[in-house]
Scaffold this motif. Structure first.
Motif: not given
Length: 573
Positions: A395-396, A398, A392-393, A400-405
């Protein structure tokens, strides 16, 4: 048989003898107490008698001094009436007889006008005794002053002086020894009593004994008290016996009068015989000593040995109580009962040890099963979850999404690490694969990371494999010891040592913490709240090891486990 119906055997006989012994001691105590009281009464009797004699002597000497002063005052009145010492006066002749040291009259210029006897001493008196002369001039007329003169050529003299109303001075001298000896002759009725008269300067005026043996007068008992105006009795122990000293003061001259006497020297033959009366009880004393020896040998000594063995039994030494201590039949029966109890306790302890061993085996099985399930199921699921987070990290799109993942991935990895550490704690895999040394080395590293206090590991000797249950028990004991140190000792440094010796294997855990008072027996660990140490003691018993805990408040703690060689040991190639 003197006491029909009484069984003269075993403890009954010894109880009788132990009853005789206190009674014998009581009899001897009464005898010697009576002798002591008799001795004190005799000393007090002699002291009271001598005190009365001393007071009678001081009264008599006071009267003699008063008479000398009165005679000198009478001579002064006669001289003031116009008579002279050189004239023919029968009254003055009678008065001069009382002053064997001479009688002299001086003018206001201290010149000798006339004298009766002792002219040479009287001629030099104003110059040789200037203080005495000053005192006379400072007094009122007819007020007498007494002074002792030890430097007189004719021997010690006491001078009595007074001032006439016209300023002239009249002085008379007499021998104190002669006056004292005449006065106390009726008081000294025995040769054993010795009387001493001392003036304020510590000069001896009279002594009825041998002056060569007198010593320093002021150091003698009663002299200082009498010179201070006191009166009483002192008793001083000497190598000749108790010395009874009665003392009083002669106020007119400030003299001390002391009468000393050894009361044993005046004791009657009957009194000396009664003092030997306790020797008649010697046979009774012998019997009492025999009874004491028998009681000590057959009762006290076996009971003391049995007490020591019972204490060792309480600490778990079951073999000690079986060695006979001897003594009377009742003590042997008591030891047999304790030995039987020890057998029962030993059997119960062995059963309890087997039960605890079975419980530990069950716990270890549960731990291995739980570790296997966590490793095969939960841990694998977390690893798969972590891989999905990685995908997921990647393929993300955004940020912000990569930081959360990435945060979720980090938390998952931390959980995986904690779970692996938990699995190793439940099932130390290093023991099975690499042996005890590697497992303890890894345990020290993990403990350092968890506690923050460094744990240093060291191994010595030729490593060898032990039985599986022994290695696992040593590992658990090291684990428990380190956990105790981390939770309670407030240590800044810990050491884990493993020593392979020819006859044994020794595991030691040390810390530099606060320490504590170590109980005498392992059974007391739980009573003082040391449940971890109690667990260590139980595990050591299960594998036949010796546990030693050394600690003092402020000096840290050392836990040492020594395992003897086992048949299933194998040297590591």
């Amino acid at each position: 048989m003197p006491f029909p119906g009484l069984r003269w055997r075993g403890f009954t006989l010894q109880l009788f003898l132990l009853t005789i012994l206190p009674l014998t001691i009581l009899v001897f105590g009464v005898v010697f107490l009576s002798q002591s009281l008799h001795h004190q009464a005799m000393v007090q009797l002699v002291g009271d008698r001598n005190l009365r004699a001393v007071r009678a002597a001081t009264d008599a000497l006071s009267m003699q001094l008063d008479r000398k002063v009165y005679s000198l005052r009478t001579a002064a009145r006669i001289l003031e009436a116009g008579a002279t010492l050189a004239g023919d006066s029968p009254a003055l002749d009678l008065i001069s007889a009382e002053f064997n040291g001479g009688l002299g009259l001086y003018d206001v210029q201290d010149a000798l006008i006339s004298s009766l006897k002792g002219r040479d001493d009287l001629q030099s008196l104003p110059a040789s005794q200037s203080n005495f002369w000053v005192q006379i001039k400072a007094t009122q007329p007819q007020s007498a002053i007494l002074m002792t003169d030890l430097q007189s050529p004719g021997g010690t003299l006491v001078w009595v002086g007074l001032k006439l109303s016209d300023g002239r001075i009249l002085v008379g001298g007499f021998s104190p020894e002669q006056v004292i000896q005449q006065t106390v002759a009726s008081i000294l009725t025995t040769n054993q009593a010795r009387m001493l008269v001392v003036n304020q300067a510590g000069e001896v005026l009279y002594y009825s004994g041998d002056r060569a043996t007198l010593g320093q007068p002021l150091d003698l008992p009663g002299v200082a008290e009498a010179l201070n105006g006191e009166s009483g009795v002192n008793t001083v122990a000497s190598h000749h016996g108790d010395l009874v000293t009665a003392f009083s003061t002669i106020p007119q001259a400030g003299w001390a009068l002391v009468l000393e006497e050894n009361w044993e020297e005046i004791a009657t033959p009957f009194l000396s015989t009664t003092q030997s009366a306790p020797l008649l009880l010697a046979p009774l004393l012998v019997l009492a000593l025999i009874a004491l020896w028998f009681g000590a040998r057959q009762i006290i000594q076996p009971l003391q040995e049995l007490e020591v063995k019972a204490s060792r039994l309480a600490r778990g030494d079951f073999a000690a109580i079986r060695k006979p201590v001897g003594g009377i039949a009742e003590i042997r029966q008591l030891q047999n009962a304790l030995s039987s109890t020890a057998d029962d306790l030993e059997s119960a302890q062995a059963a309890l040890r087997r039960y605890i061993g079975a419980i530990n085996d069950g716990i270890e099985k549960e731990r291995r099963g739980l570790a296997r399930e966590l490793h095969d199921d939960t841990l694998q699921a977390l690893i798969a979850l972590n891989q999905r987070f990685q995908l997921l990290h990647a393929s993300a799109a955004n940020p912000d999404e990569r930081d959360s993942i990435a945060l979720l991935q980090q938390m998952t990895e931390q959980t995986i690490a904690n779970l692996r550490r938990m699995v190793r704690g439940l099932r130390p895999l290093y023991i099975e694969d690499l042996g005890l040394t590697a497992a303890l080395d890894m345990l020290a590293k993990e403990s350092s990371q968890v506690s923050g206090a460094p744990v240093e590991f060291s191994a010595a000797g030729e490593p060898r494999r032990l039985a599986g249950e022994v290695e696992l028990a040593l590992y658990r004991m090291a684990q428990e010891a380190l956990s105790n140190a981390q939770r309670h000792s407030r240590a800044t440094q810990m050491r884990l040592e493993l020593n392979f010796e020819p006859e044994s294997v020794r595991l030691t855990v040390r810390d530099d913490g606060v320490g504590f008072e170590v109980p005498e027996a392992p059974d007391e660990f739980a009573g003082q709240g040391h449940f971890g140490l109690l667990g260590l003691a139980e595990r050591a018993e299960l594998i036949g090891a010796n546990l030693q805990v050394s600690s003092q408040p402020g000096n840290g703690t050392a836990v040492q486990v020594t395992v003897p060689n086992h048949s299933r040991e194998t040297a590591i190639p």
